[in-house]
Design a protein around this motif. Structure first.
Motif, mmCIF file in Angstrom:
data_model
loop_
_atom_site.group_PDB
_atom_site.id
_atom_site.type_symbol
_atom_site.label_atom_id
_atom_site.label_comp_id
_atom_site.label_asym_id
_atom_site.label_seq_id
_atom_site.Cartn_x
_atom_site.Cartn_y
_atom_site.Cartn_z
ATOM 1 N N ALA A 1 0.828 -1.208 0.000
ATOM 2 C CA ALA A 1 0.000 0.000 0.000
ATOM 3 C C ALA A 1 0.860 1.253 0.000
ATOM 4 O O ALA A 1 0.569 2.221 -0.712
ATOM 5 C CB ALA A 1 -0.930 -0.006 1.214
ATOM 6 N N GLU B 1 0.927 3.967 -2.997
ATOM 7 C CA GLU B 1 0.655 5.385 -2.761
ATOM 8 C C GLU B 1 1.735 6.265 -3.375
ATOM 9 O O GLU B 1 1.468 7.331 -3.919
ATOM 10 C CB GLU B 1 0.571 5.654 -1.259
ATOM 11 C CG GLU B 1 0.275 7.106 -0.909
ATOM 12 C CD GLU B 1 0.211 7.349 0.591
ATOM 13 O OE1 GLU B 1 -0.056 8.489 0.989
ATOM 14 O OE2 GLU B 1 0.436 6.397 1.357
ATOM 15 N N ASN C 1 -5.934 1.479 -6.704
ATOM 16 C CA ASN C 1 -5.518 2.639 -5.936
ATOM 17 C C ASN C 1 -6.464 2.881 -4.755
ATOM 18 O O ASN C 1 -6.019 3.149 -3.631
ATOM 19 C CB ASN C 1 -5.480 3.867 -6.836
ATOM 20 C CG ASN C 1 -5.009 5.104 -6.115
ATOM 21 O OD1 ASN C 1 -3.919 5.136 -5.551
ATOM 22 N ND2 ASN C 1 -5.829 6.140 -6.113
ATOM 23 N N VAL C 2 -7.759 2.756 -5.001
ATOM 24 C CA VAL C 2 -8.743 2.964 -3.937
ATOM 25 C C VAL C 2 -8.606 1.896 -2.849
ATOM 26 O O VAL C 2 -8.666 2.203 -1.643
ATOM 27 C CB VAL C 2 -10.171 2.960 -4.523
ATOM 28 C CG1 VAL C 2 -11.211 2.947 -3.405
ATOM 29 C CG2 VAL C 2 -10.381 4.165 -5.423
ATOM 30 N N SER D 1 -5.723 2.633 -0.686
ATOM 31 C CA SER D 1 -5.976 3.831 0.112
ATOM 32 C C SER D 1 -6.884 3.547 1.298
ATOM 33 O O SER D 1 -6.932 4.339 2.247
ATOM 34 C CB SER D 1 -6.603 4.932 -0.762
ATOM 35 O OG SER D 1 -5.726 5.313 -1.795
ATOM 36 N N HIS D 2 -7.627 2.445 1.242
ATOM 37 C CA HIS D 2 -8.553 2.081 2.314
ATOM 38 C C HIS D 2 -8.237 0.689 2.859
ATOM 39 O O HIS D 2 -9.129 -0.049 3.271
ATOM 40 C CB HIS D 2 -9.994 2.143 1.799
ATOM 41 C CG HIS D 2 -10.424 3.521 1.408
ATOM 42 N ND1 HIS D 2 -10.095 4.088 0.184
ATOM 43 C CD2 HIS D 2 -11.128 4.465 2.079
ATOM 44 C CE1 HIS D 2 -10.597 5.308 0.116
ATOM 45 N NE2 HIS D 2 -11.217 5.567 1.247
#
Length: 199
Positions: free
Chosen positions: A37, A41, A98-99, A102-103
């Motif tokens: 992750a 990022e 990507n989402v 991010s979570h």
């Protein structure tokens, strides 16, 4: 059955860009891995832009080591959802990736990615991704078998850990940083990545 935008002998690798490109950037990540992750990022936007500029095609390999070692099914379930996104398009797949990073769940015990409703909530953040067909594939885990096979094939290139990046089979992340004595924290920067692939 396998998703669109996959390659390899068993279609276990998702890709972004044209397979006709001369160079190949291989990315080895896991949905529940914090290091993956952090690297995503830092680098995913740069990777996508370079692929759009025809510098290389990106091949994404996904592991499920955390599922196996700590329990849960989140890494495989997330990969199944990514497969459903790849059916919509390669751009949508990368956007959902990507989402998801991010979570990412904050700890191994919190396996949020195992819940298809959570995955669908995140998919709302990708324009044009949600549809009856996509939602059905996520809820029914349509690509469960494919995700299991894809994660089982993760170690075939001789890679055991995430995150790892290869460029034309040359290890960018390990070779370049370790040989140069660059510390692993902070993570590989976009400038270091581009310097490595253009060396």
């Amino acid at each position: 059955m396998h998703p669109a935008n996959t390659t390899g002998a068993s279609h276990s690798v998702l890709y972004y860009g044209s397979l006709e490109r001369q160079h190949v950037l291989q990315v080895f990540w896991e949905a529940r891995d914090a290091g993956s992750a952090t690297m995503a990022e830092s680098l995913l936007g740069t990777i996508r832009e370079a692929a759009d500029d025809a510098e290389f095609v990106v091949q994404f390999h996904f592991a499920a080591n955390i599922d196996d070692e700590f329990g849960g099914v989140g890494s495989r379930r997330a990969l199944s959802a990514l497969g459903a996104a790849a059916d919509v398009g390669a751009a949508e797949f990368v956007a959902l990736l990507n989402v998801l990073f991010s979570h990412q769940p904050v700890c191994f015990a919190c396996d949020s990615f195992c819940d298809p409703r959570f995955l669908l909530d995140l998919a709302c953040r990708v324009p044009g991704l949600r549809s009856d067909g996509f939602d059905q594939k996520v809820m029914e885990d349509t690509y469960a078998d494919w995700a299991a096979n894809a994660t089982a094939a993760f170690q075939l290139p001789g890679i055991w850990a995430t995150p790892t990046i290869l460029f034309d089979k040359r290890v960018i992340w390990l070779d370049k940083l370790v040989m140069l004595g660059v510390p692993r924290d902070p993570m590989l920067t976009p400038r270091q990545l581009l310097a490595g692939i253009r060396a």
